[in-house]
Design an enzyme around this catalytic site. Structure first.
Site, PDB file in Angstrom:
ATOM      1  N   GLY A   1       0.853  -1.181   0.000  1.00 27.28           N
ATOM      2  CA  GLY A   1       0.000   0.000   0.000  1.00 27.28           C
ATOM      3  C   GLY A   1       0.890   1.231   0.000  1.00 27.28           C
ATOM      4  O   GLY A   1       1.778   1.350   0.848  1.00 27.28           O
ATOM      5  N   ALA A   2       0.651   2.147  -0.913  1.00 25.20           N
ATOM      6  CA  ALA A   2       1.585   3.256  -1.099  1.00 25.20           C
ATOM      7  C   ALA A   2       1.948   3.980   0.200  1.00 25.20           C
ATOM      8  O   ALA A   2       3.129   4.085   0.551  1.00 25.20           O
ATOM      9  CB  ALA A   2       1.010   4.220  -2.144  1.00 25.20           C
TER      10      ALA A   2
ATOM     11  N   ARG B   1      10.339  -1.138  -4.464  1.00 25.39           N
ATOM     12  CA  ARG B   1       9.235  -1.261  -5.418  1.00 25.39           C
ATOM     13  C   ARG B   1       9.170   0.056  -6.185  1.00 25.39           C
ATOM     14  O   ARG B   1       9.345   1.126  -5.587  1.00 25.39           O
ATOM     15  CB  ARG B   1       7.881  -1.545  -4.726  1.00 25.39           C
ATOM     16  CG  ARG B   1       7.792  -2.918  -4.069  1.00 25.39           C
ATOM     17  CD  ARG B   1       6.390  -3.161  -3.492  1.00 25.39           C
ATOM     18  NE  ARG B   1       5.408  -3.478  -4.557  1.00 25.39           N
ATOM     19  CZ  ARG B   1       4.103  -3.547  -4.329  1.00 25.39           C
ATOM     20  NH1 ARG B   1       3.620  -3.275  -3.135  1.00 25.39           N
ATOM     21  NH2 ARG B   1       3.270  -3.861  -5.312  1.00 25.39           N
TER      22      ARG B   1
ATOM     23  N   GLN C   1      -5.590  -8.869  -2.506  1.00 22.49           N
ATOM     24  CA  GLN C   1      -5.694  -7.836  -1.480  1.00 22.49           C
ATOM     25  C   GLN C   1      -7.157  -7.613  -1.088  1.00 22.49           C
ATOM     26  O   GLN C   1      -7.478  -7.368   0.075  1.00 22.49           O
ATOM     27  CB  GLN C   1      -5.107  -6.496  -1.972  1.00 22.49           C
ATOM     28  CG  GLN C   1      -3.594  -6.455  -2.135  1.00 22.49           C
ATOM     29  CD  GLN C   1      -3.147  -6.774  -3.541  1.00 22.49           C
ATOM     30  OE1 GLN C   1      -3.776  -7.561  -4.257  1.00 22.49           O
ATOM     31  NE2 GLN C   1      -2.043  -6.191  -3.963  1.00 22.49           N
TER      32      GLN C   1
ATOM     33  N   ASP D   1      -1.278   4.729  -6.536  1.00 22.87           N
ATOM     34  CA  ASP D   1       0.128   4.551  -6.167  1.00 22.87           C
ATOM     35  C   ASP D   1       0.990   5.678  -6.702  1.00 22.87           C
ATOM     36  O   ASP D   1       2.077   5.932  -6.182  1.00 22.87           O
ATOM     37  CB  ASP D   1       0.626   3.190  -6.669  1.00 22.87           C
ATOM     38  CG  ASP D   1      -0.014   2.074  -5.866  1.00 22.87           C
ATOM     39  OD1 ASP D   1      -1.171   1.731  -6.179  1.00 22.87           O
ATOM     40  OD2 ASP D   1       0.607   1.588  -4.894  1.00 22.87           O
TER      41      ASP D   1
ATOM     42  N   ASN E   1      -2.549   2.587 -10.440  1.00 23.42           N
ATOM     43  CA  ASN E   1      -3.126   1.879  -9.302  1.00 23.42           C
ATOM     44  C   ASN E   1      -3.128   0.392  -9.615  1.00 23.42           C
ATOM     45  O   ASN E   1      -2.735  -0.047 -10.700  1.00 23.42           O
ATOM     46  CB  ASN E   1      -4.544   2.388  -9.010  1.00 23.42           C
ATOM     47  CG  ASN E   1      -5.035   1.939  -7.639  1.00 23.42           C
ATOM     48  OD1 ASN E   1      -4.387   2.148  -6.621  1.00 23.42           O
ATOM     49  ND2 ASN E   1      -6.180   1.278  -7.613  1.00 23.42           N
ATOM     50  N   LYS E   2      -3.578  -0.401  -8.647  1.00 26.65           N
ATOM     51  CA  LYS E   2      -3.564  -1.852  -8.801  1.00 26.65           C
ATOM     52  C   LYS E   2      -4.110  -2.310 -10.151  1.00 26.65           C
ATOM     53  O   LYS E   2      -5.111  -1.764 -10.632  1.00 26.65           O
ATOM     54  CB  LYS E   2      -4.403  -2.456  -7.669  1.00 26.65           C
ATOM     55  CG  LYS E   2      -4.422  -3.968  -7.609  1.00 26.65           C
ATOM     56  CD  LYS E   2      -3.050  -4.617  -7.651  1.00 26.65           C
ATOM     57  CE  LYS E   2      -2.078  -3.983  -6.714  1.00 26.65           C
ATOM     58  NZ  LYS E   2      -0.674  -4.424  -6.900  1.00 26.65           N
TER      59      LYS E   2
HETATM   60  C1  LIG Z   1      -3.733   3.353  -0.175  1.00 33.46           C
HETATM   61  S1  LIG Z   1      -2.749   3.005  -1.495  1.00 33.46           S
HETATM   62  C2  LIG Z   1      -3.114   1.352  -1.768  1.00 33.46           C
HETATM   63  C3  LIG Z   1      -2.734   0.959  -3.157  1.00 33.46           C
HETATM   64  O1  LIG Z   1      -1.590   0.087  -3.098  1.00 33.46           O
HETATM   65  C4  LIG Z   1      -1.974  -1.141  -3.634  1.00 33.46           C
HETATM   66  O2  LIG Z   1      -0.938  -1.771  -4.295  1.00 33.46           O
HETATM   67  P1  LIG Z   1      -0.095  -2.920  -3.518  1.00 33.46           P
HETATM   68  O3  LIG Z   1      -1.083  -3.750  -2.756  1.00 33.46           O
HETATM   69  O4  LIG Z   1       0.584  -3.666  -4.658  1.00 33.46           O
HETATM   70  O5  LIG Z   1       0.891  -2.193  -2.647  1.00 33.46           O
HETATM   71  C5  LIG Z   1      -3.089  -0.790  -4.585  1.00 33.46           C
HETATM   72  O6  LIG Z   1      -2.611  -0.218  -5.771  1.00 33.46           O
HETATM   73  C6  LIG Z   1      -3.850   0.192  -3.763  1.00 33.46           C
HETATM   74  O7  LIG Z   1      -4.752   1.017  -4.457  1.00 33.46           O
END
Ligand SMILES: CSC[C@H]1O[C@H](OP(=O)(O)O)[C@H](O)[C@@H]1O
Length: 352
Positions: free
Chosen positions: A48-49, A96, A201, A242, A252-253
């Site tokens: 999560g960013a 990352r 997630q 992100d 984003n994801k």
């Molecule tokens: C609140 S930002 C969360 C953002 O991060 C996630 O990516 P990851 O699980 O790979 O770190 C996803 O893009 C979420 O929207």
């Protein structure tokens, strides 16, 4: 209700709620070395960013502790210290590539290190900054909730993707925080959340967070979003981010772009919730955002068990970019920004 806070600093030890083990087990990993934090970020034990940014800040503290003195415990001179710290900071920043919060937090910590004249006070000064970043993040998330809650569809339904809750931040969350804020003001709406393959997630983290919050949510496979939108069962979509480029294009994801196109096709508002620490005004558009490509084994296996034939090739981009034309509004801690995003984002970041 006990607030979920996935990151704790405890007397020199960084404690992270291991998100690869949720929802089955709540396991806390304890780290005393910045290299462990890099691994935890890369392996998505913390993800999560904003959460990645906070973890990186504490990783810089651990690195500073290591490089401030020689093997006899004698403090180095400032110049040699900064060389050693920069080296560690590069490893931390590279954990990352897509979430700008990681590089933003490391840069902020390095600026503090450069400004601190007394090396014997350096670790304390940096620890104070890391704690401030963590505390600010929770306040920022609550402010985004306050600004964004009016966008929530009282009596309608909201769809969200991936995990943008407390687990993705210091606490409270970004997009999930906006949903929570609307709910806690007494609005009532149906919530759909996608499972978010391949890391799940949504199924493992968001569904768990909604249960902890007492907010009923219906889990769907990623590919069921279209039928829900087409049959009128979704009033709005809200996701996290992100990295937001200067023109509002948003990384984003993986799967977010598909949701945004489907929302546009069905006349459904598509919102992004992102703190200003996720906005990167140094890049004009989403074309410049580096998309992390993760191991194909995350697609062909889940927690070690094969989900595809041995030897099959897999493509596993962790993010995609949604062009700003598909985005109705971006919720920040300084207000809701609507198109044209260039000016609005500059204002949100305190610019002219
Ligand atoms: C609140 S930002 C969360 C953002 O991060 C996630 O990516 P990851 O699980 O790979 O770190 C996803 O893009 C979420 O929207």
């Amino acid at each position: 209700m006990n607030e979920i806070r996935p990151i704790h600093w405890d007397d020199g030890i960084l404690k992270l709620l291991d998100q690869t083990r949720l929802p089955v087990e709540q396991v806390v990993v304890e780290l005393d070395d910045y290299r462990g934090a890099v691994t935890a970020i890369r392996d998505m034990q913390v993800r999560g960013a904003p959460a990645i940014g906070v973890t990186a800040a504490y990783a810089v503290v651990m690195a500073a502790k290591e490089v401030a003195t020689d093997d006899k415990g004698t403090f180095l001179d400032k110049g040699n210290f900064l060389v050693g710290l920069q080296e560690a900071a590069q490893a931390i920043s590279a954990a990352r590539p897509t979430a700008v919060n990681l590089q933003w937090a490391v840069r902020r910590m390095l600026e503090v290190a450069e400004s601190e004249p007394d090396l014997s006070n350096m670790v304390n000064r940096l620890l104070g900054e890391a704690k401030l970043i963590q505390e600010e993040d929770e306040e920022i998330n609550r402010r985004m909730g306050d600004f964004g809650k009016s966008l929530m569809p009282d009596g309608g339904s909201v769809l969200t993707h991936c995990n943008t809750g407390a687990l993705a931040t210091s606490a409270f969350g970004t997009a999930l925080g906006v949903i929570r804020a609307g709910w806690e003001t007494g609005m009532r709406f149906k919530v759909f959340n996608t499972e978010t393959r391949p890391f799940l997630q949504g199924a493992r983290l968001t569904a768990w967070e909604f249960q902890q919050l007492g907010i009923p949510a219906t889990l769907i496979v990623d590919s069921a979003a279209g039928i829900l939108m087409r049959q009128g069962d979704v009033s709005c979509v809200i996701t996290g981010a992100d990295r937001v480029a200067a023109n509002g294009d948003t990384a984003n994801k993986i799967g977010t772009y598909s949701l945004a196109v489907l929302a546009k096709e069905n006349g459904i508002p598509f919102y992004v919730a992102a703190p200003t620490s996720t906005v990167d005004l140094s890049i004009p558009s989403g074309d410049e955002i580096q998309i992390e490509e993760r191991a194909g084994s995350e697609v062909t296996h889940f927690q070690g068990a094969p989900t595809a034939p041995v030897g099959v090739e897999a493509f596993n981009p962790a993010f995609d970019v949604t062009p700003h034309r598909y985005i109705s509004a971006i919720v920040t801690e300084n207000g809701v920004v609507r198109a044209p995003f260039v000016e609005g984002l500059k204002l949100a970041l305190g610019g002219p």
